[in-house]
Write a protein that holds these residues in place. Sequence first.
Motif, short mmCIF file in Angstrom:
data_model
loop_
_atom_site.label_atom_id
_atom_site.label_comp_id
_atom_site.label_asym_id
_atom_site.label_seq_id
_atom_site.Cartn_x
_atom_site.Cartn_y
_atom_site.Cartn_z
N MET A 51 46.30 26.20 9.63
CA MET A 51 46.73 25.45 8.45
C MET A 51 47.29 24.09 8.85
N ARG A 52 48.09 24.08 9.89
CA ARG A 52 48.67 22.82 10.35
C ARG A 52 47.60 21.87 10.88
N GLU A 53 46.59 22.41 11.56
CA GLU A 53 45.51 21.58 12.06
C GLU A 53 44.67 21.03 10.90
N SER A 54 44.44 21.85 9.88
CA SER A 54 43.71 21.37 8.70
C SER A 54 44.49 20.26 8.02
N ALA A 55 45.81 20.42 7.92
CA ALA A 55 46.65 19.39 7.31
C ALA A 55 46.55 18.09 8.09
N ARG A 56 46.52 18.19 9.40
CA ARG A 56 46.41 16.99 10.23
C ARG A 56 45.08 16.27 9.97
N GLN A 57 43.98 17.03 9.97
CA GLN A 57 42.67 16.41 9.77
C GLN A 57 42.54 15.79 8.39
N LEU A 58 42.99 16.50 7.37
CA LEU A 58 42.84 16.01 6.01
C LEU A 58 43.75 14.81 5.74
N SER A 59 44.96 14.84 6.27
CA SER A 59 45.89 13.72 6.03
C SER A 59 45.38 12.43 6.67
N GLU A 60 44.58 12.55 7.71
CA GLU A 60 44.01 11.37 8.35
C GLU A 60 42.90 10.74 7.51
N LEU A 61 42.29 11.53 6.61
CA LEU A 61 41.17 11.03 5.82
C LEU A 61 41.60 10.32 4.54
N TYR A 62 42.75 10.69 4.02
CA TYR A 62 43.21 10.13 2.76
C TYR A 62 44.18 8.97 3.02
N THR A 63 44.20 8.03 2.11
CA THR A 63 44.98 6.81 2.31
C THR A 63 46.41 6.94 1.80
N VAL A 64 46.79 8.10 1.30
CA VAL A 64 48.15 8.35 0.83
C VAL A 64 48.74 9.51 1.63
N PRO A 65 50.06 9.55 1.76
CA PRO A 65 50.68 10.69 2.46
C PRO A 65 50.34 12.00 1.75
N CYS A 66 49.96 13.02 2.50
CA CYS A 66 49.59 14.29 1.89
C CYS A 66 49.67 15.41 2.92
N PHE A 67 49.78 16.63 2.40
CA PHE A 67 49.76 17.85 3.20
C PHE A 67 50.82 17.87 4.31
N SER A 68 52.04 17.53 3.91
CA SER A 68 53.16 17.66 4.84
C SER A 68 53.33 19.13 5.23
N CYS A 69 53.62 19.37 6.50
CA CYS A 69 53.75 20.74 7.02
C CYS A 69 55.20 21.14 7.27
N THR A 70 56.13 20.48 6.59
CA THR A 70 57.55 20.79 6.79
C THR A 70 57.84 22.27 6.58
N ASP A 71 57.20 22.86 5.56
CA ASP A 71 57.44 24.27 5.23
C ASP A 71 56.53 25.24 5.99
N VAL A 72 55.60 24.71 6.76
CA VAL A 72 54.62 25.58 7.42
C VAL A 72 55.14 25.95 8.80
N GLU A 73 56.17 26.76 8.82
CA GLU A 73 56.76 27.28 10.04
C GLU A 73 56.71 28.80 10.00
N SER A 74 56.53 29.40 11.15
CA SER A 74 56.27 30.84 11.22
C SER A 74 57.34 31.67 10.52
N ASP A 75 58.61 31.40 10.81
CA ASP A 75 59.68 32.21 10.22
C ASP A 75 59.72 32.05 8.71
N HIS A 76 59.55 30.83 8.23
CA HIS A 76 59.59 30.58 6.78
C HIS A 76 58.43 31.27 6.08
N VAL A 77 57.24 31.15 6.65
CA VAL A 77 56.06 31.78 6.04
C VAL A 77 56.24 33.29 6.03
#
Length: 241
Positions: A31-57
């Motif tokens: 999920m984090r890798e997908s967020a990295r790839q997709l955020s690079e394609l769009y010209t606006v900030p998107c898909f922040s992974c602040t909440d995508v941590e193992s313990d939180h999930v």
Amino acid sequence: MLPDLSFSILETTVYTPNKGVFLLDQHIMRMRESARQLSELYTVPCFSCTDVESDHVRDLITAQIDHCDSHHTYRVRMLLSHTGQLSVQVTPEPPTSNEPVLVLDCQPTRTDSVFVRCKTTHRLVYADAVHRIPEHYAQGTQVLLYNEQGMITEGNIANVAVSMPDTQTGQMALFTPPVSAGLLPGTMRQHLLDTGQIKEAPISVDQFKLAVHNRWPVMCMNSVRGLYAVSPVVREDIAIN
């Protein structure tokens, strides 16, 4: 042209009483890798992974399962919106039915899209392939995609492995196409590779047809169902460029 940001990054796995949430850390990494790839394609900030941590999930999933019968099996869906909001859905997973039919698609699919490399709710590539399944096939039939070079890639809901002779050992082995063919790098697929249960090699449509003709096993795999047998079918109206 990129679609608007109404889609979410999606990860799906399974909870069982004996094993807990299957391959959760691997799904979080993807999920984090997908967020990295997709955020690079769009010209606006998107898909922040602040909440995508193992313990939180894990806490989000546990909170939902605590309200269910923990002796049952559940499908777990994790979704990350473009605003960085992470949500979890836990639903009962029904018992698996008889082995599904896997029918070879009738035309190649372009596989150079980020929406092949990353799992999201924007599934137009796969929906188009499913739409090409003839109406007389039973509900639940899966479709096997291949790329413009005539190489097998994946099914619409799972990676695939085909039994073929291993040129190094002379024995039959299960082979799955490499990611370079254009397919989702499945977590179950990687688990089976890491544990030596399958091997990786390019698979042409002709090799798939030979396996079907010889009745060599064809398997599919994903984190929800594991490694499962399918009934492969070759259509005669396929078009290979």
